[in-house]
Design a protein around this motif. Structure first.
Motif, PDB file in Angstrom:
ATOM      1  N   GLN A 138      41.460  35.783  16.496  1.00 16.58           N
ATOM      2  CA  GLN A 138      40.557  34.718  16.074  1.00 16.58           C
ATOM      3  C   GLN A 138      39.909  35.059  14.744  1.00 16.58           C
ATOM      4  OE1 GLN A 138      37.387  34.080  18.810  1.00 16.58           O
ATOM      5  NE2 GLN A 138      36.365  32.657  17.443  1.00 16.58           N
ATOM      6  N   LYS A 139      39.508  36.323  14.595  1.00 17.76           N
ATOM      7  CA  LYS A 139      38.847  36.708  13.353  1.00 17.76           C
ATOM      8  C   LYS A 139      39.843  36.785  12.204  1.00 17.76           C
ATOM      9  CE  LYS A 139      34.535  38.119  14.720  1.00 17.76           C
ATOM     10  NZ  LYS A 139      34.358  39.149  15.742  1.00 17.76           N
ATOM     11  N   PHE A 178      42.687  33.046  12.433  1.00 18.87           N
ATOM     12  CA  PHE A 178      42.054  31.738  12.526  1.00 18.87           C
ATOM     13  C   PHE A 178      40.773  31.732  11.695  1.00 18.87           C
ATOM     14  CE2 PHE A 178      44.342  31.793  16.743  1.00 18.87           C
ATOM     15  CZ  PHE A 178      45.385  31.024  16.270  1.00 18.87           C
ATOM     16  N   LEU A 197      42.674  38.604  21.506  1.00 22.31           N
ATOM     17  CA  LEU A 197      42.319  37.256  21.051  1.00 22.31           C
ATOM     18  C   LEU A 197      41.124  37.287  20.109  1.00 22.31           C
ATOM     19  CD1 LEU A 197      42.813  35.026  24.195  1.00 22.31           C
ATOM     20  CD2 LEU A 197      44.358  35.495  22.331  1.00 22.31           C
ATOM     21  N   ARG A 198      40.193  38.176  20.396  1.00 25.47           N
ATOM     22  CA  ARG A 198      39.038  38.290  19.518  1.00 25.47           C
ATOM     23  C   ARG A 198      39.495  38.674  18.107  1.00 25.47           C
ATOM     24  NH1 ARG A 198      37.136  42.893  18.175  1.00 25.47           N
ATOM     25  NH2 ARG A 198      35.186  43.059  17.047  1.00 25.47           N
TER      26      ARG A 198
END
Lengths: 632, 482
Positions: free
Chosen positions: B422-423, B426, B418-419
């Motif tokens: 996200q980068k 998103f 997810l990290r």
């Protein structure tokens, strides 16, 4: 059986809506998107109501109906199926989920108007409802886990809906990861159950468990506490509550959906569903009660210091779910589910009304910058007031009173209850009244600080009015025993759930308790009026003292749990990983390589072209060889 | 006969490719990959109807007792299917990529495919060894000629590692060979029916296992992998991670579990501890990686570690989980690489810190990436979940504590994926990612195949499990250690 055969349609309709929107959404006009989004949920709600009426008037044999679609996989006799199970408990949850979600969807058609992610929003929302319905209708824990993770995924997608802002994405990630801690505990619990029962069918486990385990058995303890871990994560209870306040980053209807109809109530459902396990593990059940009591207090205090209207509501949700856990912990299963239903009505309402306010204030969340909205937005004000009344459990006229006071009574009167649990709930009720009406007074009374920018339309008002009415009258289906014998809700629940065991001599104390809690709620409202509206100076002065500032900040940050976890969990892991980014194991191999090079350097020195060196080497070698041959 | 075609088609077409030029070579190789895929599907279907017809056993070097002994059991046919799919997807995803000396590139790729198929289909130890090496040699050239910067030293490291393992395995094979009665034989059946003392077995275990552990790679033999994945051209990385690393596990399943049961009984627990440590270790390192390829490399080490741990747990649920996960992991990681390749082709970087906001400018890419990542996190309804669920269930039956420690990976995988998401997809776009164009048709097609498989197996894994069922049964039956 007739109509029951359509049970599968209840989750399938939202899924269909999701698929249509996901595949064709970008090419459709917004109006069509809204209609598909709402209609799929609306039809599911309608179907639930029809099936529900059927269920109530002519209950199926054994009070349940089961429908198996197909076997998911099958290994070594363990074969979880895609299968749905309808009994009074799942019926109530299904009803609340579909009905409240439908109103939220309807409201969203207006709220999200003009947002470029319109189709994406409705697609995610439908998926969210589908996941939640799968969760509550699943007949086995693996399918339940599917819904469980689906809910987690949708919350991730929706909290981070406005993904251009990194903070929103961070909040989304936090929600997923914090609940993932609980989920991991839960899935370990599932493995433990598979190992012991070789099935995850809920009813099979519930019937077999008492014969396999004695009350207080160690395995029962582990199974119950691991499942509890999952429940704590999703339901945002201590110590996994930190994700919920940040989850406010999503659009407001999402918050309403997460708090009222889906997600956070999943934990309550899980524990209620697996109630036999908890009765076999009394220690864990006590832990449930204690966690509920502690959470409701901590969240209540935190709510007192919030400025963001949505964060007040977020903490109030944590606190109200705490009440439900308290009820579960003292064995008042029906009371927990009753409070869940009433809470869904008034919390959905409060979020939607807050959303209308935020819309009118151009995305302003700070209630201290609002004020005086009473006259400008009368419908929103009155419905918000009803919701707040229910949240604060204003006696007699609101539904929240009936559900919450039942819990408080059982917290004291149940054989598993105690004075201390009751006291926590009692103090919590006082706090609830204060922070709720602080919010009402600050937002809607006093002088107006900002112009109303966008007036609510009918799609916003009608859901508010429906939920507002329910927040007032829904409580009448469960009247306290002392007042009369009218309790259709608990008699429905008690068909499948055990009744509360009351301690001796407690039956007649109910009225007394009701009077006390009623008074304390009204006192809370009065204090809120006194310190927020009449003489706010007193509070302001207190906040400027050193102690006041500390308390304010401590409460504001939710007892500093985030900071604590940051120090004890996040930083060490990141720090260690950062140090080791280049992988120390590789350094070992590098060292072996370097050793080879070093040896090469040393030995190549010996090849220097001097005859005396070579002769010397020869002699030495011979000496060593001879020594070995002769003496060893 | 059809089994031999699996090897023969890529071998012959691969050799022909060297004679072609540029785009013709590319098209030729693609057609070859399709044909091989069709054959491998045929094999999987034949396995269900008439498994005996897949076996072929003709003399090769009679003096040595080495035979052309090929055959497919459940796991082998699934691995061949995976190889077939991987090649088609890989060639699709780099359809527009113009490599220098294209005919050599594709020729070597196809030779490697022949080697992979051979490894999975061989029931003769010498044959197995030959194919095992046939995989490494093209891989070595592919990395050292078409790789990124630092390619010489990294490829050297890769080569030393794997060659070291291969040599030990050769010693092991020779030892077993001389133990076989009569005129000696390399056949799998002969090895299996040997009666070795447990001392011999526990020694032999490491001769074989080091080779396999390096391939997987198992902690602490893993350090060649992030470097190699990073440096190798992405199409090669795809094959390495999707198929080649499975050779290690496959070796354990084919040559260690049936042949050395006492060695497994003696060392299995120790290996499992290593594997469980590796899961957590690699997952933690994945959190801090900034290069997409290195991140997925560590993620892959963690996933392979879990499979390795469970393969030694010898529980039915777990074993079945490992077998299906070998396929599923291959598909999922393939999807991740397709996305990485697409991003690198379009933007010229794989550095997470330089990316952002891909969802705004290239929604198709973002959605596909998200879906594949969900498979990697093993969310229910994706194929990753089916395997992982069964593996963890098996691991818990073996040891609760190992399962709990390995279970940390369930949390850590969510954190690092997810990290990264996200980068990368998103957030808002920057100067670099502003210019990105969305997926091309061929990239889209490659990802559609992957995503389709991920969800098809996740929703209805039964057909796949049926193919693998027999393998699980026979593995467990063979390993009734006294």
């Amino acid at each position: 059986m007739g109509i029951y055969h359509l049970l599968w349609l209840i989750p399938a309709l939202p899924l269909l809506g999701f698929l249509i929107l996901a595949i064709f959404g970008l090419k459709m006009p917004n109006r069509a998107i809204g209609i598909i989004g709402c209609a799929s949920i609306g039809l599911a709600a309608l179907l639930t109501i029809i099936i529900g009426i059927n269920f109530l008037t002519s209950p199926p044999t054994g009070n349940f109906y089961q429908q198996t679609l197909w076997t998911w996989f099958s290994v070594h006799g363990f074969s979880p199926a895609i299968s749905f199970y309808l009994d009074p408990v799942s019926l109530i949850f299904t009803f609340v989920v579909t009905f409240v979600s439908f109103l939220i969807h309807w409201y969203s058609t207006e709220y999200m108007r003009g947002d470029e992610g319109y189709p994406r929003f409705f697609a995610y929302m439908n998926l969210f409802v589908f996941s939640m319905l799968t969760l509550v209708l699943a007949n086995n824990l693996l399918l339940l886990y599917l819904g469980w993770e689906g809910v987690g995924l949708c919350s991730f997608l929706l909290i981070g809906f406005w993904y251009k802002e990194q903070e929103n994405c961070y909040a989304a990630r936090k929600a997923f990861i914090v609940t993932r801690f609980g989920d991991t505990a839960m899935i370990i619990g599932l493995f433990l159950l598979v190992k012991n029962f070789n099935t995850l069918n809920i009813q099979d486990i519930l019937t077999k468990a008492p014969s396999l385990w004695q009350p207080g058995a160690t395995t029962a303890f582990w199974a119950a506490i691991l499942l509890l871990g999952g429940a704590l994560g999703k339901s945002a209870q201590l110590p996994l509550q930190t994700w919920l306040p940040d989850a406010m980053a999503g659009p407001t209807p999402v918050s309403a959906l997460i708090h009222a109809a889906t997600m956070v109530t999943a934990g309550v459902y899980l524990i209620a569903r697996m109630h036999v396990l908890y009765e076999l593990a009394p220690v864990v059940q006590l832990i449930v009660a204690i966690i509920g009591a502690a959470t409701l207090l901590i969240a209540g205090f935190s709510a007192l210091a919030q400025r963001d209207i949505k964060r007040v509501l977020a903490y109030s949700t944590i606190s109200q779910i705490g009440y439900m856990f308290l009820a579960l912990g003292v064995g008042a299963w029906s009371a927990a589910i009753f409070h869940f239903m009433i809470h869904a009505f008034f919390k959905g309402l409060l979020f939607l009304a807050a959303g209308a306010v935020i819309l009118a204030m151009e995305e302003e969340h700070d209630m201290f910058k609002m004020g005086g909205l009473r006259k400008k937005m009368p419908v929103v004000f009155w419905t918000f007031l009803f919701g707040s009344g229910a949240l604060a459990a204003i006696p007699i006229i609101t539904a929240g009173f009936y559900s919450k006071d039942q819990i408080l009574f059982f917290a004291l009167a149940s054989t598993k209850g105690s004075f201390w649990l009751w006291l926590c709930g009692f103090v919590g009720a006082f706090l609830t009244a204060i922070y709720t009406f602080r919010m009402v007074f600050v937002t809607f009374f006093g002088e107006q600080k900002k112009e109303v920018h966008r007036k609510p339309t009918n799609s916003i008002k009608i859901p508010l009015i429906i939920l507002g009415i329910l927040s007032l009258i829904a409580g009448f289906i469960e009247i306290p025993k002392a007042w009369g014998n009218f309790a259709p809700f608990s008699s429905l629940m008690n068909k499948v759930m055990p009744q509360v065991q009351l301690a001796a001599g407690m039956e007649n104390k109910e009225v007394l308790l009701e009077v006390i809690t009623g008074i304390i709620a009204l006192l809370g409202v009065y204090l809120a009026w006194q310190f927020c509206l009449k003489s706010p100076k007193v509070l302001y002065n207190f906040k400027t003292t050193g102690l006041g500032r500390f308390i304010d900040k401590f409460f504001f940050k939710g007892f500093m749990f985030d900071q604590l976890y940051d120090i004890i969990l996040v930083r060490p892991v990141v720090w260690l990983s950062k140090i080791d980014k280049r992988d120390f194991v590789d350094r070992i191999y590098e060292a072996i390589g370097n050793l080879g090079l070093l040896l090469n350097k040393i030995f190549s020195r010996t090849q220097n072209g001097y005859l005396r060196w070579y002769v010397c080497g020869l002699v030495l070698g011979m000496a060593v060889a001879l020594t070995i041959i002769l003496f060893v | 006969m059809i089994t031999v075609l699996l090897i023969l088609v890529p071998l012959v077409t691969g050799l022909i490719t060297f004679l072609l030029k540029g785009k013709t070579a590319r098209a030729w190789a693609f057609i070859s990959a399709i044909v091989t895929l069709v054959i491998s599907i045929g094999c999987a279907l034949t396995y269900q109807s008439n498994p005996a017809s897949l076996t072929i056993d003709v003399p090769w070097i009679t003096q040595l007792g080495a035979n052309f002994h090929f055959g497919l059991d459940g796991i082998a046919s699934v691995m061949c299917l995976l190889t077939g799919i991987s090649y088609v997807v890989t060639f699709l995803s780099c359809w527009k990529h113009e490599f220098k000396k294209e005919q050599q590139f594709y020729g070597l790729m196809l030779l490697m495919q022949a080697g992979l198929m051979g490894v999975f289909a061989s029931f003769d130890a010498l044959l197995f060894y030959v194919f095992w090496e046939l995989v490494i040699i093209p891989a070595y050239f592919l990395c050292s000629i078409w790789g990124g910067k630092r390619r010489i030293e990294v490829t050297f490291k890769f080569f030393v590692y794997t060659f070291f393992g291969s040599l030990l395995m050769l010693v092991g094979i020779m030892y077993l060979y001389f133990q076989t009665p009569g005129t000696h034989s390399f056949s799998w059946e002969a090895f299996k029916s040997l009666h070795l003392s447990s001392g011999q077995q526990s020694g032999l275990f490491w001769l074989f296992f080091i080779a396999f552990a390096i391939k997987m790679p198992l902690f602490p033999f893993h350090t060649w992998q992030p470097d190699t994945y990073e440096t190798a051209p992405t199409p090669v990385t795809m094959i390495l991670s999707a198929v080649m690393v499975k050779m290690g596990l496959f070796g354990v399943i084919r040559w260690i579990l049936p042949v050395l049961p006492a060695g497994v009984a003696f060392w299995g627990h120790f290996v499992m501890i290593l594997a469980v440590i590796g899961i957590v270790y690699a997952s933690c390192l994945a959190i801090v990686q900034t290069d997409l390829k290195r991140l997925f490399a560590y993620s892959s080490i963690a996933h392979m570690g879990l499979m390795c741990a469970v393969v030694f747990s010898e529980t039915e649920v777990g074993m079945q989980g490992v077998l299906i996960q070998m396929f599923n992991h291959g598909i999922i990681i393939l999807g991740l690489w397709v996305v990485v390749e697409a991003i690198e082709q379009k933007l010229g970087t794989r550095d997470i810190r330089e990316l952002g906001g891909l969802a705004i400018k290239s929604p198709k890419l973002a959605i596909a990436f998200l879906l594949v990542c969900l498979g990697n996190i093993a969310l229910p309804l994706t194929s990753g979940f089916v395997g992982e669920f069964m593996m963890f269930a098996g691991l818990l039956q073996y040891s609760v504590w190992m399962m709990v420690v390995a279970g940390l990976a369930i949390i850590l995988v969510a954190i690092y994926i997810l990290r990264m998401l996200q980068k990368v997809i998103f957030g808002n776009f920057n100067e670099l990612t502003e210019k990105i164009v969305d997926l091309k048709v061929y990239e889209w097609l490659a990802l559609a195949v992957i995503v389709g498989l991920i969800f098809a197996i996740g929703i209805y894994p039964k057909p796949m499990l049926d193919i693998l069922h027999h393998t699980t049964q026979s593995l467990l039956a063979m390993n009734m250690v006294p």
